[in-house]
Design a protein around this motif. Structure first.
Motif, short mmCIF file in Angstrom:
data_model
loop_
_atom_site.label_atom_id
_atom_site.label_comp_id
_atom_site.label_asym_id
_atom_site.label_seq_id
_atom_site.Cartn_x
_atom_site.Cartn_y
_atom_site.Cartn_z
N THR A 38 0.81 -1.20 0.06
CA THR A 38 0.06 -0.18 0.08
C THR A 38 0.75 1.50 -0.04
O THR A 38 0.64 2.28 -0.73
N ILE A 39 1.82 1.10 0.94
CA ILE A 39 2.65 2.47 0.96
C ILE A 39 3.51 2.80 -0.45
O ILE A 39 3.56 3.80 -0.75
N SER A 41 2.41 1.88 -3.31
CA SER A 41 1.51 2.27 -4.32
C SER A 41 1.30 3.80 -4.10
O SER A 41 1.53 4.38 -5.11
N PHE A 42 1.27 4.49 -2.70
CA PHE A 42 0.89 5.81 -2.62
C PHE A 42 2.23 6.51 -3.09
O PHE A 42 1.99 7.62 -3.57
N SER A 45 2.76 6.80 -6.71
CA SER A 45 1.84 7.79 -7.40
C SER A 45 1.95 9.28 -7.08
O SER A 45 1.65 10.10 -7.81
N GLN A 46 2.65 9.48 -5.92
CA GLN A 46 2.89 10.79 -5.59
C GLN A 46 4.18 11.38 -5.73
O GLN A 46 4.49 12.55 -5.51
N ILE A 55 3.80 5.00 -14.72
CA ILE A 55 3.20 4.82 -13.09
C ILE A 55 2.08 3.85 -13.16
O ILE A 55 1.75 3.13 -12.19
N LEU A 59 1.54 0.85 -10.89
CA LEU A 59 0.27 0.84 -9.74
C LEU A 59 -0.44 -0.49 -9.95
O LEU A 59 -0.98 -1.15 -8.79
N VAL A 60 -0.73 -0.87 -11.30
CA VAL A 60 -1.57 -2.06 -11.46
C VAL A 60 -0.67 -3.27 -10.92
O VAL A 60 -1.19 -4.36 -10.50
N ALA A 63 -0.89 -3.46 -7.18
CA ALA A 63 -2.24 -3.85 -6.70
C ALA A 63 -2.56 -5.33 -6.95
O ALA A 63 -2.91 -5.89 -6.19
N GLN A 66 -0.56 -6.91 -4.00
CA GLN A 66 -1.14 -7.06 -2.82
C GLN A 66 -2.37 -7.77 -2.69
O GLN A 66 -2.60 -8.45 -1.87
#
Lengths: 119, 213
Positions: A38-39, A41-42, A45-46, A55, A59-60, A63, A66
């Protein structure tokens, strides 16, 4: 249930039948890995950690990683013969989900590309 | 001494005797019940896939209205994600305590799971209310219709999971951790873990994809 029954017993998602002592460890390991994903991913993205056009792919991938962690550590889906039915059902579900989502995106992208330009 | 060798419990399950491949006789009831519920969960996820697809094709259609980047608060989304993740963890520990017939520990974990789920719902509801107050309700654009349908359906699932949990805790208190109650608890924990899996898709597709730099 005697030990013989237990040995030949089937498995089901959500239950760790064979090693009850390892279960808390399994949930805790799953929690740690899921928090990491999760961390990540965030952060991805940022920040500019990943090459910008990559990106969404990153992210995919995170996901899916996870979701895999959740399936293995929380739902206890494994690759053993006792899990065959659960995995087969899951594989069919994944197939339908893949067809619905990618099919919709593909078809609508085609429609949009072939629209008359609005003046 | 042949009897002694027959009584010896083998150390590994031969593949052809595992019930998942048709050997070893009929499966116990809890396996059948949970397998049926697993099929239901997969069908629920297929329904979510249609909503994900609808959101994915509509997310660009903002009709001149606000975009995700203007509306989403990623700090809140991160807190929501952690609430749901930790509630999945406490749900798993609660299921373990129930399997080990420890009703006291089960009730503590059930209460923690409920509180974390309720915190998630509270943050989500205030996000929705804030968006509607800004004029970004579901009728504003195709993007917002898809957003409220997808995220709202997940929220409705979490709400029904919490109501179901209250009902199950009442059963544990009144009836105790007997086999039928344990099977219902197993189904509920499958449902709760599955909701967390759906949420991974939601925060990735909706919030992070809609707001990366």
């Amino acid at each position: 249930m005697d030990s013989h029954d237990r040995l030949f017993d089937d498995r089901t998602p959500g239950v760790e039948e064979y090693e009850p002592t390892a279960s808390v460890l399994s949930y805790t390991a799953g929690l740690g890995l899921a928090i990491l994903a999760t961390i990540a991913s965030f952060v991805v993205s940022q920040t500019n950690l990943l090459w910008a056009p990559g990106i969404p792919v990153g992210l995919v991938v995170l996901a899916f990683a996870q979701i895999g962690v959740h399936l293995v550590f929380f739902l206890h889906l494994g690759s053993g013969p006792d899990n065959t039915n659960n995995i087969l059902a899951l594989a069919f579900g994944v197939l339908i989900v893949f067809l619905v989502i990618t099919g919709s995106i593909w078809i609508i992208a085609n429609l949009n590309a072939n629209m008359m330009p609005m003046s | 001494m042949t009897i002694a060798t027959i009584e010896t419990v083998p150390t590994a399950v031969p593949t052809e005797l595992a019930r998942g491949r048709g050997g070893g006789g009929p499966a116990p009831k809890r396996i059948v019940v949970a397998y049926g519920f697993w099929i239901f969960i997969l069908s629920d996820i297929v329904m979510f896939s249609a909503l994900f697809a609808a959101y994915a094709v509509l997310s660009g259609n903002t009709a001149g209205g606000p975009t995700g980047r203007e509306l989403f608060n990623l700090r809140n989304v991160f807190i929501e994600t952690m609430c749901l993740l930790f509630s999945s963890y406490t749900c798993g520990l609660g299921a373990l305590s129930a399997e080990r017939r420890q009703p006291g520990r089960f009730l503590v974990f059930a209460a923690l799971t409920f509180l974390l789920g309720a915190a998630f719902l509270f943050i989500e509801a205030s996000e929705f209310a804030g968006m509607v107050a800004k004029g970004a309700g579901p009728s504003r654009s195709g993007f917002l219709s898809g957003f409220f349908t997808l995220v709202g359906t997940h929220g409705v699932h979490v709400t029904s999971g919490l109501i179901w949990l209250i009902y199950l805790v009442a059963q544990v208190i009144v009836k105790g951790l007997r086999a039928a109650v344990l099977r219902r608890l197993l189904c509920w924990s499958l449902f709760w873990h599955a909701l967390d899996i759906v949420w991974v898709g939601v925060f990735t597709l909706v919030y992070l994809m809609g707001d990366f730099r």
